[in-house]
Write a protein that holds these residues in place. Structure first.
Motif, mmCIF file in Angstrom:
data_model
loop_
_atom_site.group_PDB
_atom_site.id
_atom_site.type_symbol
_atom_site.label_atom_id
_atom_site.label_comp_id
_atom_site.label_asym_id
_atom_site.label_seq_id
_atom_site.Cartn_x
_atom_site.Cartn_y
_atom_site.Cartn_z
ATOM 1 N N GLN A 173 -7.739 6.778 4.733
ATOM 2 C CA GLN A 173 -6.610 6.112 4.087
ATOM 3 C C GLN A 173 -6.903 5.895 2.602
ATOM 4 O O GLN A 173 -6.050 6.135 1.743
ATOM 5 C CB GLN A 173 -6.315 4.758 4.750
ATOM 6 N N TYR A 174 -8.134 5.463 2.301
ATOM 7 C CA TYR A 174 -8.478 5.219 0.896
ATOM 8 C C TYR A 174 -8.631 6.526 0.123
ATOM 9 O O TYR A 174 -8.218 6.641 -1.028
ATOM 10 C CB TYR A 174 -9.750 4.363 0.804
ATOM 11 N N ILE A 177 -5.178 7.684 -0.678
ATOM 12 C CA ILE A 177 -4.514 6.913 -1.734
ATOM 13 C C ILE A 177 -5.128 7.219 -3.102
ATOM 14 O O ILE A 177 -4.427 7.497 -4.068
ATOM 15 C CB ILE A 177 -4.610 5.408 -1.414
ATOM 16 N N GLU A 205 -2.753 10.621 -3.711
ATOM 17 C CA GLU A 205 -1.483 10.043 -4.147
ATOM 18 C C GLU A 205 -1.597 9.331 -5.485
ATOM 19 O O GLU A 205 -0.714 8.600 -5.879
ATOM 20 C CB GLU A 205 -0.984 9.067 -3.067
ATOM 21 N N ARG A 206 -2.743 9.509 -6.167
ATOM 22 C CA ARG A 206 -2.986 8.773 -7.393
ATOM 23 C C ARG A 206 -2.041 9.217 -8.519
ATOM 24 O O ARG A 206 -1.776 8.444 -9.454
ATOM 25 C CB ARG A 206 -4.432 8.969 -7.820
ATOM 26 N N VAL A 258 -2.710 2.514 -9.186
ATOM 27 C CA VAL A 258 -3.130 2.162 -7.824
ATOM 28 C C VAL A 258 -4.030 0.950 -7.920
ATOM 29 O O VAL A 258 -4.982 0.951 -8.699
ATOM 30 C CB VAL A 258 -3.908 3.330 -7.168
ATOM 31 N N PRO A 288 -5.703 -1.334 -2.556
ATOM 32 C CA PRO A 288 -4.337 -0.982 -2.173
ATOM 33 C C PRO A 288 -4.057 -1.314 -0.712
ATOM 34 O O PRO A 288 -4.970 -1.379 0.099
ATOM 35 C CB PRO A 288 -4.307 0.536 -2.375
ATOM 36 N N VAL A 309 -2.996 -0.543 2.905
ATOM 37 C CA VAL A 309 -3.137 0.661 3.722
ATOM 38 C C VAL A 309 -2.215 0.535 4.924
ATOM 39 O O VAL A 309 -2.224 -0.477 5.618
ATOM 40 C CB VAL A 309 -4.596 0.821 4.204
#
Lengths: 77, 193
Positions: B128-129, B132, B136-137, B142, B146, B148
């Motif tokens: 997940q991290y 992100i 998705e940065r 961010v 963030p 999750v």
């Protein structure tokens, strides 16, 4: 004070097979007499498993020998 | 025949059956082919193949769950035969060697399940991290921590497949942890066996 690593533990050797054969008892008969599985007697005879004190005393009783005649630490040999 | 006599007869018959089962479990040699070291290795491999292979096939194809469940049950039963039902037995049927080995197997099984669970949780959360921060940065800011969101959308068929997998996975753990060492073949050279 903890337990020694497995490879440094004293090994118990025994004369069960020799004394059992001398007494004319089969592995199955000895197993039935002391209440364990016949394979367990095999593991004990081959030194792959050290029995509890109770089981050792029961085996000694069936073989009519003092327990110290049957079981010894390997380093005593 | 009085009611008490019938009850006594039934109790005696039940005891005979129970004793027969106990004797069979302790002394059976018919299924020794399941109990030697080669068989234990084979059962270990087959267990993994059945469980994970079946999961992959059923999850992808959305069919075959009945066969999957059947093979898992058979695999577990073969393992039970292989270790003489030590994980199901009443205490009086298990001798001290089996009891010691069974307790060690439970300890190993706990450690294995813990490692699998922690590994899976770490992988899911880490992903997940990674997603992100690294994927998705581009869309801007961010935050350092963030939020999750883990979405799990599985249809009912696949839920059943996962249920079969998890049931088999947990059922097989103690048998896998029992170890490869099986009962020795009965040899002609072994005296008096």
């Amino acid at each position: 004070m903890g337990r020694k690593p497995k490879d440094q533990e004293e090994r118990v050797i025994n004369r069960i097979e020799e004394l059992r054969l001398a007494a004319g008892i089969t592995r199955q008969e000895l197993a039935d007499a002391v209440g364990v599985h016949y394979q367990t007697v095999g593991y004990i005879e081959r030194g792959e498993y050290s029995p509890s004190l109770v089981l050792a005393l029961q085996i000694a009783k069936v073989l009519a020998q003092p327990v110290e005649t049957i079981f010894k630490l390997e380093e005593e040999n | 025949m009085s009611k008490n006599e019938i009850e006594t007869l039934i109790e005696a018959a039940a005891k005979r059956v129970e004793q027969g089962v106990k004797n069979w479990v302790k002394n059976d040699r018919f299924f020794d082919g399941f109990r030697n070291t080669y068989a234990r290795v084979l059962l270990w491999v087959l267990g993994y193949l059945t469980l994970f292979g079946g999961l992959a096939i059923c999850y992808q194809n959305e069919s075959g769950i009945v066969w999957y469940a059947t093979f898992v049950v058979l695999t577990v039963f073969a393992q039970k035969l292989s270790v003489r039902f030590v994980f199901d037995d009443k205490e009086e049927l298990v001798d001290e060697y089996q009891s010691a080995r069974r307790d060690r197997a439970y300890k190993r099984a706990y450690r294995n399940v813990k490692n699998w669970a922690m590994g899976l949780a770490t992988m899911v959360l880490s992903w997940q991290y990674v997603r992100i921060y690294l994927i998705e940065r581009e869309d801007g800011f961010v935050s350092f921590w963030p939020s999750v969101a883990i979405d799990i959308n599985i249809d009912s068929y696949r839920t059943l497949v996962i249920l079969v997998f998890l049931t088999g996975f947990f059922a097989l753990q103690p048998y896998w942890a029992w170890g490869f060492k099986g009962e020795p073949w009965r040899s002609k050279n072994e005296p008096n066996e």
